[in-house]
Write a protein that holds these residues in place. Structure first.
Motif, PDB file in Angstrom:
ATOM      1  N   THR A  85      44.603  19.548  79.406  1.00  0.00           N
ATOM      2  CA  THR A  85      46.027  19.399  79.768  1.00  0.00           C
ATOM      3  C   THR A  85      46.671  18.550  78.850  1.00  0.00           C
ATOM      4  O   THR A  85      46.343  17.469  78.435  1.00  0.00           O
ATOM      5  N   ALA A  86      48.012  19.090  78.277  1.00  0.00           N
ATOM      6  CA  ALA A  86      48.536  18.332  77.286  1.00  0.00           C
ATOM      7  C   ALA A  86      49.899  17.921  77.752  1.00  0.00           C
ATOM      8  O   ALA A  86      50.582  16.978  77.260  1.00  0.00           O
ATOM      9  N   ALA A  87      50.296  18.479  79.118  1.00  0.00           N
ATOM     10  CA  ALA A  87      51.931  18.169  79.522  1.00  0.00           C
ATOM     11  C   ALA A  87      52.023  18.133  80.944  1.00  0.00           C
ATOM     12  O   ALA A  87      51.451  19.143  81.451  1.00  0.00           O
ATOM     13  N   VAL A  88      52.780  17.471  81.362  1.00  0.00           N
ATOM     14  CA  VAL A  88      53.077  17.504  83.048  1.00  0.00           C
ATOM     15  C   VAL A  88      54.460  17.539  83.287  1.00  0.00           C
ATOM     16  O   VAL A  88      55.130  16.743  82.680  1.00  0.00           O
ATOM     17  N   ARG A 150      46.773  24.575  88.241  1.00  0.00           N
ATOM     18  CA  ARG A 150      47.829  23.868  87.111  1.00  0.00           C
ATOM     19  C   ARG A 150      49.066  23.873  87.823  1.00  0.00           C
ATOM     20  O   ARG A 150      49.893  23.836  86.950  1.00  0.00           O
ATOM     21  N   ALA A 151      49.125  23.571  89.059  1.00  0.00           N
ATOM     22  CA  ALA A 151      50.527  23.672  89.667  1.00  0.00           C
ATOM     23  C   ALA A 151      50.218  23.304  91.099  1.00  0.00           C
ATOM     24  O   ALA A 151      49.118  23.690  91.695  1.00  0.00           O
ATOM     25  N   PRO A 159      57.785  20.194  93.059  1.00  0.00           N
ATOM     26  CA  PRO A 159      56.700  20.898  92.265  1.00  0.00           C
ATOM     27  C   PRO A 159      56.222  20.090  91.358  1.00  0.00           C
ATOM     28  O   PRO A 159      57.101  19.213  90.527  1.00  0.00           O
ATOM     29  N   ILE A 160      54.869  20.257  90.891  1.00  0.00           N
ATOM     30  CA  ILE A 160      54.374  19.709  89.549  1.00  0.00           C
ATOM     31  C   ILE A 160      53.647  20.926  88.781  1.00  0.00           C
ATOM     32  O   ILE A 160      52.954  21.508  89.730  1.00  0.00           O
ATOM     33  N   THR A 161      53.943  20.865  87.805  1.00  0.00           N
ATOM     34  CA  THR A 161      52.882  21.961  86.882  1.00  0.00           C
ATOM     35  C   THR A 161      52.473  21.257  85.513  1.00  0.00           C
ATOM     36  O   THR A 161      53.095  20.360  85.050  1.00  0.00           O
ATOM     37  N   VAL A 162      51.371  21.849  85.191  1.00  0.00           N
ATOM     38  CA  VAL A 162      50.984  21.218  83.969  1.00  0.00           C
ATOM     39  C   VAL A 162      50.431  22.434  82.964  1.00  0.00           C
ATOM     40  O   VAL A 162      50.471  23.560  83.337  1.00  0.00           O
ATOM     41  N   GLY A 163      50.283  22.088  81.668  1.00  0.00           N
ATOM     42  CA  GLY A 163      49.812  23.071  80.626  1.00  0.00           C
ATOM     43  C   GLY A 163      49.115  22.559  79.499  1.00  0.00           C
ATOM     44  O   GLY A 163      49.187  21.532  79.172  1.00  0.00           O
ATOM     45  N   ARG A 164      48.834  23.474  78.740  1.00  0.00           N
ATOM     46  CA  ARG A 164      47.893  22.949  77.315  1.00  0.00           C
ATOM     47  C   ARG A 164      48.994  22.945  76.451  1.00  0.00           C
ATOM     48  O   ARG A 164      48.479  22.593  75.108  1.00  0.00           O
TER      49      ARG A 164
END
Length: 212
Positions: A85-88, A150-151, A159-164
């Motif tokens: 995970t690189a960002a939130v 990832r969400a 909401p909260i989401t994450v990604g590479r």
């Protein structure tokens, strides 16, 4: 390649321009080596000052800059769940927040598989039990979930989401808002969901988590 600070600032401006970050709501973070850059408390995402971000360690220690968003324990919980995970991205966008006030669709996902884009860009989206903003109990609840996601929707919060990458986390946040709007438009009608075999196939093909 863009610098993490610049990526974060541009993401904030983009989400605010889309109307997904009213007032000074929402917070963003990006991982930078063994530290995390996060928007300060009370920051307006429309005008993030890339030179004045808070810097915290993965252990929660405040390394530099202004006081971090009070939601930093929640961000760190996602970084600890998955080293990739690189960002939130955490927002208070209208439609996703409205769905966070409703009963979840299933045990694992608050949102059903309405569209292929939701499955491929977002995937399983659990409803995290309510806790006051900044309460570490919510981060603990995220850490306890054993299946990949990832969400999430924070109950009665947003909401909260994450990604590479930051762009992936932003894309997931936008898609989650869109599918939430569709869900609310359907009201009390019974929607036609994507068939389970189609959902599984899409999730495999795009590498998105789906626990239904």
């Amino acid at each position: 390649m863009s610098e993490p600070r610049d990526e974060l600032a541009r993401a904030g401006a983009h989400l605010a321009a889309l109307g997904l970050s009213p007032g000074s709501s929402g917070n963003l973070s990006v991982r930078d080596g063994d530290t995390v850059l996060i928007t300060p408390t009370g920051a307006d995402l429309a005008a993030v000052d890339e030179a004045s971000l808070s810097v915290i360690g993965l252990d929660g220690s405040h390394r530099a800059g202004p006081r971090p968003s009070k939601e930093f324990p929640l961000h760190l919980a996602f970084y600890r769940r998955d080293p990739d995970t690189a960002a939130v991205v955490h927002l208070h966008s209208r439609h996703a927040t409205a769905v966070s006030c409703l009963p979840p669709w299933s045990e694992h996902s608050a949102v059903p598989p309405l569209t292929p884009y939701f499955v491929t860009r977002v995937g399983t989206t659990p409803l995290i039990p309510y806790a006051d903003p900044g309460d570490p109990a919510q981060a603990d609840a995220v850490a306890r979930l054993s299946y990949p996601f990832r969400a999430a929707l924070l109950e009665n919060h947003g909401p909260i989401t994450v990604g590479r990458s930051m762009s992936a986390a932003v894309a997931a946040a936008i898609e989650l808002e869109e599918v939430s709007a569709l869900l609310l438009l359907l009201g009390d009608r019974t929607p036609r969901l994507l068939p389970p075999d189609v959902v599984r196939s899409l999730a495999r093909r795009y590498g998105s988590p789906w626990s239904g």
